[in-house]
Design a protein around this motif. Structure first.
Motif, short mmCIF file in Angstrom:
data_model
loop_
_atom_site.label_atom_id
_atom_site.label_comp_id
_atom_site.label_asym_id
_atom_site.label_seq_id
_atom_site.Cartn_x
_atom_site.Cartn_y
_atom_site.Cartn_z
N THR A 81 0.65 84.09 109.20
CA THR A 81 1.77 83.89 108.28
C THR A 81 1.27 83.31 106.97
N LEU A 82 0.43 82.28 107.07
CA LEU A 82 -0.10 81.66 105.85
C LEU A 82 -1.03 82.62 105.11
N GLU A 83 -1.77 83.42 105.86
CA GLU A 83 -2.64 84.42 105.23
C GLU A 83 -1.81 85.39 104.39
N PHE A 84 -0.69 85.81 104.95
CA PHE A 84 0.20 86.71 104.22
C PHE A 84 0.76 86.00 102.98
N LEU A 85 1.18 84.76 103.16
CA LEU A 85 1.77 83.99 102.06
C LEU A 85 0.74 83.77 100.95
N TYR A 86 -0.46 83.34 101.33
CA TYR A 86 -1.52 83.14 100.32
C TYR A 86 -1.88 84.45 99.62
N GLY A 87 -1.71 85.56 100.33
CA GLY A 87 -2.00 86.86 99.73
C GLY A 87 -1.12 87.16 98.53
N LEU A 88 0.05 86.51 98.49
CA LEU A 88 0.95 86.71 97.36
C LEU A 88 0.38 86.11 96.08
N HIS A 89 -0.66 85.27 96.21
CA HIS A 89 -1.35 84.74 95.03
C HIS A 89 -1.90 85.88 94.16
N ASN A 90 -2.22 86.99 94.80
CA ASN A 90 -2.79 88.12 94.07
C ASN A 90 -1.82 88.68 93.03
N ARG A 91 -0.56 88.35 93.19
CA ARG A 91 0.43 88.80 92.21
C ARG A 91 0.46 87.91 90.97
N GLY A 92 -0.36 86.85 91.01
CA GLY A 92 -0.48 85.97 89.86
C GLY A 92 0.73 85.08 89.67
N ILE A 93 0.89 84.61 88.45
CA ILE A 93 2.02 83.76 88.08
C ILE A 93 2.98 84.58 87.24
N LYS A 94 4.22 84.67 87.67
CA LYS A 94 5.23 85.39 86.90
C LYS A 94 6.27 84.37 86.41
N LEU A 95 6.24 84.10 85.12
CA LEU A 95 7.19 83.15 84.57
C LEU A 95 8.54 83.82 84.35
N GLY A 96 9.58 83.13 84.73
CA GLY A 96 10.91 83.69 84.60
C GLY A 96 11.69 83.51 85.89
N LEU A 97 13.01 83.63 85.82
CA LEU A 97 13.87 83.28 86.95
C LEU A 97 14.48 84.49 87.66
N LYS A 98 14.27 85.68 87.12
CA LYS A 98 14.91 86.87 87.69
C LYS A 98 14.49 87.09 89.15
N ASN A 99 13.19 87.03 89.39
CA ASN A 99 12.65 87.23 90.74
C ASN A 99 13.23 86.24 91.74
N ILE A 100 13.12 84.94 91.39
CA ILE A 100 13.53 83.90 92.32
C ILE A 100 15.04 83.94 92.55
N GLU A 101 15.81 84.23 91.51
CA GLU A 101 17.26 84.28 91.67
C GLU A 101 17.69 85.40 92.62
N SER A 102 17.04 86.55 92.52
CA SER A 102 17.40 87.66 93.40
C SER A 102 16.99 87.36 94.84
N PHE A 103 15.83 86.73 95.02
CA PHE A 103 15.38 86.40 96.37
C PHE A 103 16.25 85.30 96.98
N LEU A 104 16.63 84.31 96.18
CA LEU A 104 17.49 83.24 96.70
C LEU A 104 18.85 83.77 97.12
N LYS A 105 19.32 84.79 96.43
CA LYS A 105 20.61 85.40 96.80
C LYS A 105 20.51 85.99 98.21
N VAL A 106 19.39 86.66 98.49
CA VAL A 106 19.14 87.21 99.82
C VAL A 106 19.12 86.08 100.87
N CYS A 107 18.59 84.93 100.45
CA CYS A 107 18.47 83.78 101.36
C CYS A 107 19.76 82.98 101.49
N GLY A 108 20.82 83.41 100.79
CA GLY A 108 22.10 82.71 100.87
C GLY A 108 22.28 81.63 99.82
N ASP A 109 21.51 81.72 98.73
CA ASP A 109 21.59 80.74 97.63
C ASP A 109 21.55 79.29 98.13
N PRO A 110 20.50 78.93 98.88
CA PRO A 110 20.44 77.56 99.44
C PRO A 110 20.35 76.48 98.36
#
Length: 414
Positions: free
Chosen positions: A5-34
């Motif tokens: 699981t952590l290997e998969f998560l750390y693998g997301l580092h390859n996507r670099g740093i994406k500044l901005g809130l669009k990504n996180i807002e859409s993902f949080l919506k899927v998660c129920g806007d916690p």
């Protein structure tokens, strides 16, 4: 189960740093806007975010609140980033969250930090915490954590760092940090640079933010020992069980935040909480007269050296392991002037200055180089010296440092 699981998560580092809130807002919506289901305090700044966050968490925790704490990076285990009442998130909770959302993470462009931030918010919401203390990862305005509507924001000390992302001037960097300001939500800061203060004031005014400025001149250090610091703020006396003059400033930010937002917290309550506070890798005394500190920028290293010199009345012996994007002539000047002796070492990591980069850099050739970190630690440890010793420069070396000093940090509880 946790390693894949952590290997998969750390693998997301390859996507670099994406500044901005669009990504996180859409993902949080899927998660129920916690993030909309938890009360928060939000911090940005260059130095002191982690310590300030952890002191707030400790004060509130010791006064009966159930407190979430989200910080980065971790020292040994990923779980350290997400805590409730000092206890890191369980492997089971990480595995369940990533497993549930794995396909979305694969199909989207969600980054490591965005996924981790969503995991933290979901964990805190699931556990019905009373309050979460949330530290930004990088900057503020476009940081993944900036989806929050907090009770209060905090701007810790701002200095030059991450300039390739945040801007070349102190005003630009400050403006990015001030991006966490929310309309009519109060804030507090301890900065003293006039350029920083002017920028903070301007951005606070634009958002109708009631900004409180803590004056460092009102924080008086009474006494500092290798494992404590006693200070006075506005005629009130406090003690922290860890050295570092900067921790007095962080503590004042934390104390004022707690008093401003939570009732029935007395000075005695605060001191009892401070007595049990602990934050690793910040002037952490690993053995007699030998510290570990993650200071890696000019301001942090200058203060670290000054504190050790004040305690021992001698320049310290230093052992440095540094990220390869941090080295510059100004930093090398500090190394030359502030240490009785400095040894440079490295570890296998693409982000750390390696052997070739060190021995081929003319700025660094005046310093002794020992490639193997355990050998370098042994060398410094065995040197007969009546002053302080410190290994510093990076979070990345924590595992090696704790192994050398036979210091158990496996459970990460603070």
């Amino acid at each position: 189960m946790i390693n894949p699981t952590l290997e998969f998560l750390y693998g997301l580092h390859n996507r670099g740093i994406k500044l901005g809130l669009k990504n996180i807002e859409s993902f949080l919506k899927v998660c129920g806007d916690p993030h909309n289901k938890i009360k928060t305090i939000h911090l940005a700044g260059t130095n002191g975010k982690g310590s300030t966050s952890s002191i707030i968490a400790k004060i509130l925790q010791e006064n009966g609140y159930k407190v979430g704490l989200y910080t980065s990076p971790h020292l040994i285990n990923f779980n350290e980033r997400i805590r409730i009442d000092g206890v890191p998130i369980s492997d089971k909770d990480i595995v369940e969250f990533i497993g549930k959302h794995k396909q979305i993470l694969i199909d989207s462009s969600i980054t490591f930090f965005e996924a981790t931030t969503a995991l933290a918010f979901k964990h805190f919401a699931n556990q019905n915490i009373d309050i979460a203390i949330i530290e930004t990862g990088l900057g503020g305005r476009l940081d993944s954590t900036n989806v929050l509507s907090p009770l209060q924001t905090i701007i810790t000390e701002i200095h030059y760092d991450h300039m390739h992302i945040l801007g070349d001037s102190i005003e630009q960097i400050t403006a990015e940090k001030c991006g966490i300001f929310k309309e009519n939500i109060p804030s507090i800061t301890i900065n003293s640079d006039p350029r920083v203060i002017d920028t903070i004031t301007k951005h606070a005014r634009a958002k109708n933010v009631d900004i409180s400025f803590v004056d460092k001149k009102h924080i008086l250090i009474n006494k500092q020992t290798p494992n404590s610091i006693n200070f006075v703020y506005r005629n009130k006396n406090f003690t922290l069980p860890q050295a570092g003059s900067y921790q007095a400033q962080n503590a004042v930010l934390a104390i004022k935040t707690c008093i401003n937002n939570f009732s029935n917290i007395s000075d005695n309550n605060i001191q009892m909480a401070l007595d049990s506070w602990y934050w690793p890798a910040r002037m952490q005394l690993m053995k007699k007269d030998f510290f570990y500190d993650v200071a890696h920028n000019r301001n942090g290293i200058e203060i670290l050296v000054k504190d050790i010199q004040n305690i021992y009345n001698r320049k310290p012996l230093g052992l440095l392991v540094l990220k390869n994007d941090k080295i510059n002539p100004e930093l090398v000047e500090i190394f030359s002037e502030s240490f009785e002796r400095l040894i440079i070492s490295t570890i296998p990591s693409k982000d750390i200055l390696n052997k070739e980069e060190i021995i081929n850099n003319p700025l660094l050739q005046k310093f002794e180089f020992i490639e193997n970190l355990q050998d370098a630690l042994t060398r410094v440890d065995r040197l007969d010296y009546s002053g302080g010793k410190v290994i510093f420069g990076s979070h990345y070396i924590a595992k090696e440092v704790y192994k050398f000093f036979d210091f158990s940090f496996d459970n990460g509880i603070i």
